[in-house]
Structure formats: structure tokens, C-alpha cells
Design a protein around this motif. Structure first.
Motif, PDB file in Angstrom:
ATOM      1  N   VAL A  50      36.060  45.916  46.774  1.00 54.00           N
ATOM      2  CA  VAL A  50      36.765  45.133  47.783  1.00 54.00           C
ATOM      3  C   VAL A  50      37.031  45.984  49.025  1.00 54.00           C
ATOM      4  O   VAL A  50      36.998  45.478  50.156  1.00 54.00           O
ATOM      5  CB  VAL A  50      38.057  44.502  47.221  1.00 54.00           C
ATOM      6  CG1 VAL A  50      39.107  45.557  46.913  1.00 54.00           C
ATOM      7  CG2 VAL A  50      38.604  43.444  48.155  1.00 54.00           C
ATOM      8  N   ILE A  54      35.931  44.914  52.809  1.00 49.44           N
ATOM      9  CA  ILE A  54      36.839  44.852  53.960  1.00 49.44           C
ATOM     10  C   ILE A  54      36.272  45.671  55.116  1.00 49.44           C
ATOM     11  O   ILE A  54      36.249  45.207  56.264  1.00 49.44           O
ATOM     12  CB  ILE A  54      38.254  45.328  53.571  1.00 49.44           C
ATOM     13  CG1 ILE A  54      38.893  44.334  52.600  1.00 49.44           C
ATOM     14  CG2 ILE A  54      39.129  45.531  54.807  1.00 49.44           C
ATOM     15  CD1 ILE A  54      40.174  44.823  51.943  1.00 49.44           C
ATOM     16  N   SER A  80      43.675  36.934  57.985  1.00 55.85           N
ATOM     17  CA  SER A  80      42.825  37.406  56.894  1.00 55.85           C
ATOM     18  C   SER A  80      43.107  36.563  55.658  1.00 55.85           C
ATOM     19  O   SER A  80      44.244  36.182  55.379  1.00 55.85           O
ATOM     20  CB  SER A  80      43.044  38.893  56.605  1.00 55.85           C
ATOM     21  OG  SER A  80      44.364  39.162  56.198  1.00 55.85           O
ATOM     22  N   TYR A  81      42.027  36.268  54.940  1.00 56.22           N
ATOM     23  CA  TYR A  81      42.080  35.418  53.758  1.00 56.22           C
ATOM     24  C   TYR A  81      41.544  36.229  52.586  1.00 56.22           C
ATOM     25  O   TYR A  81      40.474  36.832  52.688  1.00 56.22           O
ATOM     26  CB  TYR A  81      41.246  34.152  53.978  1.00 56.22           C
ATOM     27  CG  TYR A  81      41.676  33.426  55.233  1.00 56.22           C
ATOM     28  CD1 TYR A  81      42.728  32.521  55.210  1.00 56.22           C
ATOM     29  CD2 TYR A  81      41.051  33.682  56.449  1.00 56.22           C
ATOM     30  CE1 TYR A  81      43.144  31.869  56.362  1.00 56.22           C
ATOM     31  CE2 TYR A  81      41.462  33.041  57.610  1.00 56.22           C
ATOM     32  CZ  TYR A  81      42.506  32.135  57.564  1.00 56.22           C
ATOM     33  OH  TYR A  81      42.917  31.504  58.712  1.00 56.22           O
ATOM     34  N   HIS A  82      42.285  36.244  51.488  1.00 59.73           N
ATOM     35  CA  HIS A  82      41.993  37.138  50.377  1.00 59.73           C
ATOM     36  C   HIS A  82      41.938  36.391  49.056  1.00 59.73           C
ATOM     37  O   HIS A  82      42.875  35.664  48.719  1.00 59.73           O
ATOM     38  CB  HIS A  82      43.071  38.224  50.283  1.00 59.73           C
ATOM     39  CG  HIS A  82      43.262  38.985  51.547  1.00 59.73           C
ATOM     40  ND1 HIS A  82      42.658  40.191  51.773  1.00 59.73           N
ATOM     41  CD2 HIS A  82      43.967  38.701  52.675  1.00 59.73           C
ATOM     42  CE1 HIS A  82      42.995  40.633  52.970  1.00 59.73           C
ATOM     43  NE2 HIS A  82      43.784  39.743  53.541  1.00 59.73           N
ATOM     44  N   PHE A  86      46.699  40.739  46.247  1.00 61.63           N
ATOM     45  CA  PHE A  86      46.902  41.854  47.160  1.00 61.63           C
ATOM     46  C   PHE A  86      47.203  43.151  46.419  1.00 61.63           C
ATOM     47  O   PHE A  86      48.284  43.722  46.533  1.00 61.63           O
ATOM     48  CB  PHE A  86      48.036  41.528  48.140  1.00 61.63           C
ATOM     49  CG  PHE A  86      47.759  40.286  48.940  1.00 61.63           C
ATOM     50  CD1 PHE A  86      46.962  40.345  50.061  1.00 61.63           C
ATOM     51  CD2 PHE A  86      48.265  39.057  48.545  1.00 61.63           C
ATOM     52  CE1 PHE A  86      46.677  39.198  50.792  1.00 61.63           C
ATOM     53  CE2 PHE A  86      47.988  37.904  49.266  1.00 61.63           C
ATOM     54  CZ  PHE A  86      47.186  37.977  50.402  1.00 61.63           C
ATOM     55  N   VAL A  90      43.949  46.674  48.965  1.00 62.20           N
ATOM     56  CA  VAL A  90      43.672  45.672  49.999  1.00 62.20           C
ATOM     57  C   VAL A  90      44.465  45.993  51.262  1.00 62.20           C
ATOM     58  O   VAL A  90      43.893  46.160  52.349  1.00 62.20           O
ATOM     59  CB  VAL A  90      43.963  44.245  49.488  1.00 62.20           C
ATOM     60  CG1 VAL A  90      43.963  43.242  50.632  1.00 62.20           C
ATOM     61  CG2 VAL A  90      42.943  43.843  48.436  1.00 62.20           C
ATOM     62  N   ASN A  91      45.784  46.078  51.163  1.00 58.53           N
ATOM     63  CA  ASN A  91      46.586  46.364  52.356  1.00 58.53           C
ATOM     64  C   ASN A  91      46.349  47.771  52.879  1.00 58.53           C
ATOM     65  O   ASN A  91      46.378  47.996  54.089  1.00 58.53           O
ATOM     66  CB  ASN A  91      48.065  46.124  52.091  1.00 58.53           C
ATOM     67  CG  ASN A  91      48.405  44.648  52.130  1.00 58.53           C
ATOM     68  OD1 ASN A  91      47.699  43.848  52.739  1.00 58.53           O
ATOM     69  ND2 ASN A  91      49.484  44.276  51.470  1.00 58.53           N
ATOM     70  N   GLU A 111      48.310  37.035  56.791  1.00 59.36           N
ATOM     71  CA  GLU A 111      47.530  37.387  55.605  1.00 59.36           C
ATOM     72  C   GLU A 111      47.796  36.325  54.537  1.00 59.36           C
ATOM     73  O   GLU A 111      48.934  36.095  54.160  1.00 59.36           O
ATOM     74  CB  GLU A 111      47.991  38.778  55.136  1.00 59.36           C
ATOM     75  CG  GLU A 111      47.223  39.345  54.010  1.00 59.36           C
ATOM     76  CD  GLU A 111      47.738  40.731  53.638  1.00 59.36           C
ATOM     77  OE1 GLU A 111      46.901  41.557  53.261  1.00 59.36           O
ATOM     78  OE2 GLU A 111      48.955  40.991  53.707  1.00 59.36           O
ATOM     79  N   GLY A 113      46.616  34.525  50.767  1.00 65.72           N
ATOM     80  CA  GLY A 113      45.882  34.521  49.500  1.00 65.72           C
ATOM     81  C   GLY A 113      45.293  33.139  49.269  1.00 65.72           C
ATOM     82  O   GLY A 113      45.970  32.134  49.479  1.00 65.72           O
ATOM     83  N   ARG A 123      35.461  38.006  48.775  1.00 68.38           N
ATOM     84  CA  ARG A 123      36.844  38.316  48.434  1.00 68.38           C
ATOM     85  C   ARG A 123      37.714  38.445  49.674  1.00 68.38           C
ATOM     86  O   ARG A 123      38.930  38.519  49.583  1.00 68.38           O
ATOM     87  CB  ARG A 123      36.907  39.613  47.621  1.00 68.38           C
ATOM     88  CG  ARG A 123      36.239  39.483  46.258  1.00 68.38           C
ATOM     89  CD  ARG A 123      35.993  40.811  45.624  1.00 68.38           C
ATOM     90  NE  ARG A 123      34.892  41.470  46.336  1.00 68.38           N
ATOM     91  CZ  ARG A 123      34.334  42.606  45.974  1.00 68.38           C
ATOM     92  NH1 ARG A 123      34.781  43.237  44.911  1.00 68.38           N
ATOM     93  NH2 ARG A 123      33.339  43.121  46.658  1.00 68.38           N
ATOM     94  N   ILE A 124      37.077  38.517  50.858  1.00 68.91           N
ATOM     95  CA  ILE A 124      37.794  38.706  52.120  1.00 68.91           C
ATOM     96  C   ILE A 124      37.085  37.930  53.222  1.00 68.91           C
ATOM     97  O   ILE A 124      35.864  37.836  53.240  1.00 68.91           O
ATOM     98  CB  ILE A 124      37.880  40.211  52.497  1.00 68.91           C
ATOM     99  CG1 ILE A 124      38.607  40.438  53.828  1.00 68.91           C
ATOM    100  CG2 ILE A 124      36.502  40.827  52.621  1.00 68.91           C
ATOM    101  CD1 ILE A 124      40.094  40.409  53.723  1.00 68.91           C
TER     102      ILE A 124
END
Length: 134
Positions: A50, A54, A80-82, A86, A90-91, A111, A113, A123-124
Motif C-alpha cells: 500500500v 500511495i 483521499s479514499y482508502h 488506516f 497509510v498516514n 481522508e 475510508g 487501495r488508494i
């Protein structure tokens, strides 16, 4: 109001326009909006991690912004769409990319989910708004 001007990202842009009938960016006046950019390569392949996905999404946004005549310094808003929640990486990766691409300013950020994105492997997905100077 200015007439909208649409842009395709070099590489994968023509493929996505042909297959899904959309553009990667639109410019109206001094405002540029991008569609969501994933962490894919020109063949729509995704990295294993992931974090790498990103990083690639930011590279794709860099190319999309440049195609429309903008730079990261013009970005004022990020969505951003995940998928998958998280976890810390990710962050951490998002923050590292913000500091890399926008070291002199901090855009606003939403952000979210989500259960799924446009391609099953995604995934992103990241979209931005940029404002060009007058």
C-alpha cells in the motif's frame, strides 16, 4: 465563465478515456480539478504494498497536474479514499508525500475510508484541487 478544458494524463490517460470515457483533469479559469488518481502504472498494474501504491498515486497526480499546467505548489485541497482502513503506514506515507511534494504549504485534506474503488485492486485514490496564480 471560462470554457472547460479537459486533459488526459500521458501513458494511462488515453486508455482510461477509451475504456471508461473520462478525463483526468479539467481546467476552468485558474482552477484545476483532477479526477481520482490511483497508484497504477501505465498498464493499470498495482504495486504489492500500500505504501508503494500511495507513492505511485502521488507520481500520477504529479503528471496529471503538469499536463493541466499546474504544480503541487498550486494544490489547495486533497481528497483521499482508502480501502482497508488506516493502518499507521497509510498516514505515515501520505504525510511523507505531502512533505515531499508540498514542503512549503499544507493543503486542506479530507481522508475517507471506503469499501471499494473503481478497480478491484485499488487501495488508494487521490484527487486534488489546484488554483493557479492570477
Amino acid at each position: 465563465m471560462s470554457k472547460p478544458e479537459f486533459f488526459l494524463t500521458p501513458g494511462y490517460g488515453p486508455l482510461l478515456q477509451k475504456e471508461l470515457h473520462y478525463s483526468q483533469a479539467v481546467k476552468i479559469g485558474n482552477r484545476i480539478e483532477t479526477s481520482g488518481q490511483g497508484g497504477w502504472d501505465d498498464g493499470l498494474n498495482f504495486p504489492e504494498s500500500v505504501e508503494d501504491e500511495i507513492v505511485q498515486a502521488f507520481k500520477n497526480l504529479d503528471s496529471t497536474l503538469a499536463t493541466a499546467g499546474a504544480k503541487w505548489e498550486h494544490v489547495v485541497h486533497v481528497n483521499s479514499y482508502h480501502v482497508g482502513g488506516f493502518p499507521p503506514e497509510v498516514n505515515q506515507t501520505m504525510t511523507r508525500m505531502y512533505r515531499h511534494y508540498m514542503p512549503h504549504h499544507s493543503p486542506i485534506w479530507t481522508e475517507t475510508g471506503v469499501a471499494a474503488l473503481g478497480l478491484p485492486q485499488m487501495r488508494i485514490e487521490i484527487r486534488v484541487t489546484a488554483i493557479l496564480p492570477d
